[in-house]
Design an enzyme around this catalytic site. Sequence first.
Site, short mmCIF file in Angstrom:
data_model
loop_
_atom_site.label_atom_id
_atom_site.label_comp_id
_atom_site.label_asym_id
_atom_site.label_seq_id
_atom_site.Cartn_x
_atom_site.Cartn_y
_atom_site.Cartn_z
N ARG A 1 -0.48 -20.20 18.33
CA ARG A 1 -0.44 -21.63 18.00
C ARG A 1 0.93 -22.03 17.46
O ARG A 1 1.35 -23.16 17.61
CB ARG A 1 -1.50 -21.97 16.96
N LYS B 1 7.42 -26.79 15.21
CA LYS B 1 6.05 -27.20 15.55
C LYS B 1 5.65 -28.43 14.72
O LYS B 1 5.12 -29.40 15.27
CB LYS B 1 5.08 -26.06 15.27
N ASN B 2 5.92 -28.36 13.43
CA ASN B 2 5.43 -29.42 12.55
C ASN B 2 6.27 -30.68 12.55
O ASN B 2 5.92 -31.67 11.91
CB ASN B 2 5.26 -28.87 11.12
N CYS C 1 -6.46 -24.95 10.97
CA CYS C 1 -6.48 -23.72 10.16
C CYS C 1 -7.50 -23.85 9.02
O CYS C 1 -7.51 -24.82 8.31
CB CYS C 1 -5.12 -23.51 9.50
N ARG D 1 -9.97 -29.33 3.50
CA ARG D 1 -8.70 -30.05 3.72
C ARG D 1 -9.03 -31.53 3.93
O ARG D 1 -9.31 -31.98 5.02
CB ARG D 1 -7.95 -29.46 4.90
N ASP E 1 3.82 -22.18 3.92
CA ASP E 1 3.70 -21.55 5.25
C ASP E 1 4.47 -20.24 5.35
O ASP E 1 4.40 -19.56 6.38
CB ASP E 1 4.16 -22.51 6.34
C1 EPZ Z 1 1.10 -29.75 6.92
O1 EPZ Z 1 -0.31 -29.80 6.91
C2 EPZ Z 1 1.48 -28.61 7.86
N1 EPZ Z 1 0.96 -28.87 9.19
C3 EPZ Z 1 0.91 -27.29 7.33
O2 EPZ Z 1 1.38 -26.25 8.18
C4 EPZ Z 1 1.46 -27.06 5.93
O3 EPZ Z 1 0.89 -25.88 5.40
C5 EPZ Z 1 1.13 -28.25 5.03
O4 EPZ Z 1 1.63 -29.47 5.62
C6 EPZ Z 1 1.74 -28.11 3.65
O5 EPZ Z 1 3.14 -27.99 3.77
C7 EPZ Z 1 1.60 -29.78 9.97
O6 EPZ Z 1 2.59 -30.38 9.58
C8 EPZ Z 1 1.04 -29.99 11.34
P1 EPZ Z 1 -0.85 -31.65 3.52
P2 EPZ Z 1 -1.06 -31.08 6.25
O7 EPZ Z 1 -1.54 -32.92 3.82
O8 EPZ Z 1 -0.25 -32.29 6.41
C9 EPZ Z 1 -4.04 -31.87 0.06
C10 EPZ Z 1 1.19 -24.43 9.64
O9 EPZ Z 1 0.92 -23.25 9.41
N2 EPZ Z 1 -4.45 -33.13 0.69
O10 EPZ Z 1 0.61 -31.69 3.17
O11 EPZ Z 1 -2.45 -31.07 6.75
C11 EPZ Z 1 -4.34 -30.67 0.93
O12 EPZ Z 1 -5.68 -30.23 0.76
C12 EPZ Z 1 0.40 -25.52 8.95
O13 EPZ Z 1 2.11 -24.83 10.38
C13 EPZ Z 1 -5.35 -33.95 0.03
O14 EPZ Z 1 -5.81 -33.66 -1.06
O15 EPZ Z 1 -1.06 -30.65 4.72
C14 EPZ Z 1 -3.34 -29.65 0.42
O16 EPZ Z 1 -3.84 -29.04 -0.74
C15 EPZ Z 1 -0.72 -24.94 8.09
N3 EPZ Z 1 -5.73 -35.12 0.64
C16 EPZ Z 1 -2.13 -30.52 0.07
O17 EPZ Z 1 -2.62 -31.86 -0.09
C17 EPZ Z 1 -5.24 -35.49 1.86
O18 EPZ Z 1 -5.61 -36.57 2.35
C18 EPZ Z 1 -1.04 -30.53 1.13
O19 EPZ Z 1 -1.67 -30.91 2.35
C19 EPZ Z 1 -4.31 -34.64 2.52
C20 EPZ Z 1 -3.92 -33.46 1.91
#
Ligand code: EPZ
Length: 431
Positions: A409, A22-23, A117, A123, A317
Amino acid sequence: MEKLVVEGGLPLAGEVDVAGSKNAVLPVLAAALLTREPLRVGNAPRLVDVESMLGVLRDLGCEAVRRDDGSLAVQAPSSPSQRTDWELVARMRASFCVLGPLVASTGRAEVSLPGGCALGGFRPIDIHRKGLEALGARVNIEGGYVIAEAPSGGLRGAEMYLGTAFGSSVTGTANVMMAATLARGRTVIQGASCEPEIVDLGHCLQSMGARIDGLGSPRIEIEGVDELHGPDWDVIPDRIEAGTYAIAGAMTGGRVRVRGCRPEHLTTVLERLREARIPVEVGADWIETQAFDPRSPDERPGPTDITTHPFPGFPTDLQAQWMALMTMAEGRSVITERVYPERYMHMAELARLGADVRREGALALVCGTPRLSGAHVTASDLRASAALVLAGLVAEGETHIHRVYHIDRGYECIEERLGALGAAIRREQAE
Ligand code: EPZ
């Protein structure tokens, strides 16, 4: 509203084929906006989130369909719309991945602030903004939309650091890496995501003619090009789905072979399963839990602590699914969620099944118990709902998992596939 009803106590046995990631597929679909040639994506999972992304692309004027053979075909128009519909983006955070490609290929993008989510906390998208601004875009937030505008000569390459307080950003890296493929000059992203899904996206972009080095490392270099061609790409298997089914086998003590996966994408998880005394065998593209009796005192899973980190660390995840396993371990485990510090909503629902779990600040303490008992529980997010299904597989009696739309999803036909492994699981209309 639908629910899943699971009858616990049956060991699973058999083989399950892993669907596409998915990701990985979601940002690859967004890459269709970087070219005007057709994009074909194979091994694409049949998920609600994939349909949502196709809807966003259609809303931008793309032709976006799933062919009879299951592959996805997307072709952007010569002049895509530059504004997404907030309702479509609010439905799924990953829709935000159209921001980078859209501003790089059309000079402007208006993308609604993402939903998706609710992992127990805010986020942000500051990293996405920081990276695009480094490439010369002007980025503002107005009326709930992120508005990014490229300078008159287009985006230009730059050096930047995209790490967050919680490690790298997966979709932040995706957005900026895609935008940089069409920027003039060289871009260096420090603190980039090393996730397999980002590596897969980068390989897809390379197949389109992008010039990218350093994929899989925290330092990615991109040399901008004038145009990209349409890819014919098969996405990698879903490592989180593979890990979920492996944990299902571990919890029920069944021999479950998870086929068509990449064990090298689950190294840390496999190591923790072995530490938890789960008999696991691994092949080139399969993982197999061996049969054992999780109820007998000398075969119960051993308590095993985990801390979640970006890849190659233990994936956030799979944290909820691991907690479900540890609720039946012989002793106390400590789970530390470092990526989303509030990602513990599944604890209250596991407690309804009799699990002995409690929060200690940023930690979750799990004291294993010999038995769980079925109950009505409510899913809160995609991975929490998977954890509740796993717990239902071992809880005595029936477990009713409400708000099952969360699980649809990210897990293709979960009740059919668990049913094929011998689980007693059915979908019903909730009262
Ligand atoms: C991706 O989300 C995945 N989704 C998530 O999977 C996964 O949990 C996450 O990466 C972490 O591995 C997809 O790829 C579609 P991040 P993403 O930006 O990219 C902080 C699932 O269940 N952050 O890597 O949105 C954030 O708050 C989903 O399949 C900032 O601070 O996550 C978090 O603490 C859930 N500023 C950390 O970084 C930003 O601009 C990691 O977030 C962006 C993120």
